[in-house]
Design an enzyme around this catalytic site. Structure first.
Site, PDB file in Angstrom:
ATOM      1  N   LYS A 147      -1.882   3.526  -7.643  1.00 33.99           N
ATOM      2  CA  LYS A 147      -3.076   2.683  -7.700  1.00 33.99           C
ATOM      3  C   LYS A 147      -4.136   3.281  -8.632  1.00 33.99           C
ATOM      4  CE  LYS A 147      -1.540  -0.484  -4.809  1.00 33.99           C
ATOM      5  NZ  LYS A 147      -0.291  -0.035  -4.197  1.00 33.99           N
TER       6      LYS A 147
HETATM    7  C1  PLP Z   1       0.146  -0.936  -2.827  1.00 38.95           C
HETATM    8  C2  PLP Z   1      -0.075  -2.227  -2.140  1.00 38.95           C
HETATM    9  C3  PLP Z   1      -0.129  -2.300  -0.737  1.00 38.95           C
HETATM   10  C4  PLP Z   1       0.217  -1.164   0.172  1.00 38.95           C
HETATM   11  O1  PLP Z   1      -0.509  -0.019   0.038  1.00 38.95           O
HETATM   12  P1  PLP Z   1       0.150   1.410   0.451  1.00 38.95           P
HETATM   13  O2  PLP Z   1      -1.002   2.331   0.427  1.00 38.95           O
HETATM   14  O3  PLP Z   1       1.190   1.720  -0.571  1.00 38.95           O
HETATM   15  O4  PLP Z   1       0.737   1.241   1.817  1.00 38.95           O
HETATM   16  C5  PLP Z   1      -0.436  -3.519  -0.167  1.00 38.95           C
HETATM   17  N1  PLP Z   1      -0.648  -4.606  -0.911  1.00 38.95           N
HETATM   18  C6  PLP Z   1      -0.575  -4.581  -2.255  1.00 38.95           C
HETATM   19  C7  PLP Z   1      -0.851  -5.824  -3.014  1.00 38.95           C
HETATM   20  C8  PLP Z   1      -0.260  -3.397  -2.912  1.00 38.95           C
HETATM   21  O5  PLP Z   1      -0.155  -3.383  -4.248  1.00 38.95           O
END
Ligand code: PLP
Length: 365
Positions: free
Chosen positions: A179
């Site tokens: 992210k």
């Molecule tokens: C990355 C992501 C998640 C989940 O987040 P994590 O921290 O990896 O559990 C949920 N929704 C979207 C759209 C994502 O891109």
């Protein structure tokens, strides 16, 4: 990493606040609240954990329906299954690629008329692009269904001048390694009210009742972030705006160098919307591109050792969700068929960017 993280991690080590909560967790929560404008924040082990807790707090259980954007990463939908509820997938609209208000209203009407009001609507800001929030929130209000804002990819983006992550009954963020900022692994649950966030912290620390011994009257979870990871998050928050600038500069490069290629359209940014441009993505209409397909572009990049990836495969096309209801048309299916994410890291150099854009251009020559 920016370098600031190490100072906070060192502080955690020096004070021996390693396991698991501690002052960095409290400070990280306050800093996230200040940045997003959301009043209350629980820092957690992942974005998925935040989504799961939001559903628990809204009372989602066996037999319930939860409406969810189909064009997303599976983590948006999996927690619905954890609760034994049924995901109902909703198509996207072509302007922002996010949840389509018309398809959403069809589903809200359908279930409300049957006397089975959906328990929640999960909307996503894909690749950092704000969804049509005004229309979506108006529908949630009209049908009296809470909105869960999955802002996992959208920290740093805003809508009408308000930061994403502050629009839902519950909003969630992710600090997973891929992210825009990361704590290695982590997430957050955000809300305007204090009591549900206090409840989330309670559930996320094994639902331990106030007692000198270990006393439990509810099922709990181990969903809190550690003090060390929260320290990394604090250092990352200091460079978030810089990361957004870097990601937007990537996008601008691609748009300038590739934007005029026939049939190629970048993810649009509507008036009033500001995207962190987490990933730079385009769709390719091969009818207008002399028959060149998205897949040809992807393979050509791969041959140059450049990784790119198709856009998210919609959840209603995934084998695991094959039995779930779906409302909408083929917008998300076409985005999946024709869309590509280009290399979008915050550390791409100008020569990296030219290497990518030249490789894409070469397919068209
Ligand atoms: C990355 C992501 C998640 C989940 O987040 P994590 O921290 O990896 O559990 C949920 N929704 C979207 C759209 C994502 O891109």
């Amino acid at each position: 990493m920016s370098g600031h993280e190490l100072r906070y991690v060192q502080e955690a080590f020096d004070s021996n606040w390693i396991a698991p909560l501690g002052p960095h967790v409290d400070a990280f929560e306050q800093e996230l609240a200040a940045y997003t404008g959301s009043s209350h924040v629980a820092a957690l082990s992942s974005g998925t954990a935040a989504l799961h807790l939001s559903l628990i707090l809204l009372g989602v259980s066996q037999g319930d329906f939860v409406l969810c954007q189909t064009f997303t990463f599976s983590a948006s939908a999996n927690p619905i299954m954890y609760q034994g509820a049924t995901p109902v997938f909703i198509d996207s609209e072509p302007d922002t690629w996010n949840i389509c208000p018309e398809a959403l209203e069809k589903a809200l009407k359908f279930y409300t008329n049957r006397g089975t009001k959906p328990k929640a609507v999960i909307g996503v800001h894909l690749y950092g692009m704000p969804a049509k929030l005004q229309e979506t929130l108006a529908l949630c209000e009209k049908y009296d269904v809470p909105f869960i804002e999955d802002a996992a990819e959208a920290l740093g983006s805003s809508y009408d001048g308000q930061k994403l992550g502050s629009f839902g009954t519950f909003s969630i963020l992710s600090f997973n390694g891929n992210k825009i900022i990361t704590t290695s692994g982590g997430g957050a649950l955000l809300a305007a009210q204090e009591s549900p966030i206090a409840k989330a912290r309670f559930l996320a620390t094994q639902a331990r009742d106030a007692a000198p011994h270990y006393q439990h009257s509810q099922v709990g979870y181990n969903y809190r972030i550690s003090n060390v990871c929260a320290g990394i998050g604090r250092g990352q928050l200091m460079v978030l705006d810089e990361r957004v600038r870097q990601r937007r500069a990537n996008f601008l490069h691609y748009q300038r160098t590739l934007g005029d290629l026939p049939g190629l359209t970048f993810q649009p940014e509507s008036k009033g919307s500001f995207s962190n441009r987490w990933l730079s993505c385009f769709t390719l209409d091969s009818d207008k591109a002399d028959g060149i397909t998205r897949e040809e572009v992807r393979v050509a990049l791969e041959r140059e050792n450049i990784e790119s990836r198709p856009l998210w495969k919609p959840m209603h096309l995934q084998p695991v969700f094959a039995a779930c209801p779906y409302f909408g048309d083929t917008v998300s299916e076409q985005l999946f068929a024709n869309g590509l994410c280009l290399p979008s890291g915050s550390n791409l150099s100008e020569s990296d960017l030219f290497r990518v854009s030249d490789a894409v251009k070469a397919v068209f020559e």
